[in-house]
Design an enzyme around this catalytic site. Sequence first.
Site, mmCIF file in Angstrom:
data_model
loop_
_atom_site.group_PDB
_atom_site.id
_atom_site.type_symbol
_atom_site.label_atom_id
_atom_site.label_comp_id
_atom_site.label_asym_id
_atom_site.label_seq_id
_atom_site.Cartn_x
_atom_site.Cartn_y
_atom_site.Cartn_z
ATOM 1 N N ASP A 60 0.811 -1.215 0.000
ATOM 2 C CA ASP A 60 0.000 0.000 0.000
ATOM 3 C C ASP A 60 0.848 1.272 0.000
ATOM 4 O O ASP A 60 0.645 2.169 -0.826
ATOM 5 C CB ASP A 60 -0.929 0.022 1.217
ATOM 6 C CG ASP A 60 -2.099 -0.936 1.076
ATOM 7 O OD1 ASP A 60 -1.959 -1.933 0.339
ATOM 8 O OD2 ASP A 60 -3.144 -0.716 1.706
ATOM 9 N N ARG A 140 1.329 5.071 17.884
ATOM 10 C CA ARG A 140 1.002 6.083 16.877
ATOM 11 C C ARG A 140 1.436 7.498 17.268
ATOM 12 O O ARG A 140 1.974 8.226 16.428
ATOM 13 C CB ARG A 140 -0.492 6.045 16.543
ATOM 14 C CG ARG A 140 -0.951 4.740 15.895
ATOM 15 C CD ARG A 140 -0.034 4.327 14.778
ATOM 16 N NE ARG A 140 -0.486 3.137 14.062
ATOM 17 C CZ ARG A 140 0.295 2.129 13.717
ATOM 18 N NH1 ARG A 140 1.573 2.141 14.047
ATOM 19 N NH2 ARG A 140 -0.182 1.095 13.055
ATOM 20 N N ASP A 169 -6.384 4.218 13.037
ATOM 21 C CA ASP A 169 -5.076 4.847 12.835
ATOM 22 C C ASP A 169 -5.158 6.173 12.084
ATOM 23 O O ASP A 169 -4.371 7.084 12.335
ATOM 24 C CB ASP A 169 -4.144 3.888 12.096
ATOM 25 C CG ASP A 169 -3.508 2.877 13.034
ATOM 26 O OD1 ASP A 169 -3.579 3.077 14.257
ATOM 27 O OD2 ASP A 169 -2.934 1.885 12.548
ATOM 28 N N SER A 225 -4.100 -9.145 8.514
ATOM 29 C CA SER A 225 -3.260 -7.952 8.545
ATOM 30 C C SER A 225 -2.472 -7.940 9.854
ATOM 31 O O SER A 225 -3.015 -8.251 10.916
ATOM 32 C CB SER A 225 -4.146 -6.703 8.448
ATOM 33 O OG SER A 225 -3.378 -5.540 8.640
#
Length: 461
Positions: A60, A140, A169, A225
């Site tokens: 991606d 994050r 996210d 994932s």
Amino acid sequence: FFFANTRVSLSTRHHQNDRDRALITITASPSSVVNTNTSSIIMSSESKPKVVLAYSGGLDTSVILKWLCEKGFDVIAFCADVGQHHEDFEAVKAKALNAGALKCVVTDLRKEFVTDYIFEALKCNAIYEGRYLLGTSVARPCIAKEMVRIAAEEGAGFIAHGATGKGNDQVRFEMCAQALDAKLQCIAPWRDAEFIESFKGRSDLLAYCTKHGIPVDAKPKSNYSIDENLFHTSYESGVLEDANETYEESMFKMTVSPQAAPEASTTIDLEFVKGVPVKLTNKTDGTVKTDPLELFMYANEIAGANGIGRIDIVENRFVGIKSRGVYETPGGTLLREAHMDLEGICMDREVKRITEGMGIEFARLCYNGFWFAPEMDLIRYSVDYSQRDVTGVVTMELYKGNIIARGRISPYALYNPDLASMDIEGGGDNFDYNPSDAAGFIRINAVRLKTYAALRAKTQE
């Protein structure tokens, strides 16, 4: 998009024909040549805007990198080393440059991640919805902070990420970035109508890579994932989207199953100072760790080897969607258990009650992307105050998925053996405690219960 001349800014607005999609719009100087039908602006190469892209080297973000280059950006790829397992950052860097990045910045954030983020969560025993230890959530803000720093250093006006439009996210990255630098603007391709139209599935992404000579991992796509850092590994999507579908044992990276863990247990001492782990001693083999990063990595190692730290849950995302996640957080689970045990001997009852509520709020704010919000500052400062006496050593035994407390000691212990003893009538030499006083204590506390019972009896007559 193609950019012209000097002034460029990006913002999001809703497409007139599709309220559920957002597309990037451009504001340019009067000398720009704009085609409103194609949303294109022609820009000289000297004035390309810069964007810092959170880059992993995966499919991606590799496509996004090239796509941003085609749209007229100078792309600075940013790779955060937060302890991904066996990551080859030199290979990732080469791939980014090959795909057209102006440069690729790799920052080792592992120690900062441990001391400024993981340990902050540990001090308040943060856990989301009673089960999730925030392994992705707490990483994050660490990554976003470094992105903002690089953007300032490079003179970039934009940041970009590859987060999906259905996940948490996107919120975390953008909320953290806006809190740190309100002038930065964010490009989120997976919320962009043109990008989504161009890349409707994995086959379109792969075809794009083939067209542009972007190397793709030859290994078959995983059935789920994966997000990795030194705090945890998470698994979601794919076959795990069926909440009743089990997973394969081979999936896990950080832990063995409890059934496969050693028959012999491991005994450790964990020392804390003001709520922060400062020393881990393996009493079984004599290993000692005091450096924060080394300590945490070793906690991962010994806890994972003993089958500790796996959960399989359905949680509530901030965007309103329920999501299934399978997580392994071995070291974090071990340290949290030890920390809570030490608080039991050091912390006042009412302080403990209040900090439990703050821990829940800390977890909610962290999960939802409000790490740099003023209310989070309030909680963190308050938690620091609560931890001033949380100093001591906890002895734990690790065995087949279990963490068993074997003892604890602290110079600031509020626990008093004489006061607690059933063999001593009063409170010992240092405390004036008369058990007969408990009768009045019970009567006073029962007044409201008697009143309520009387009311219920009257209304039910």
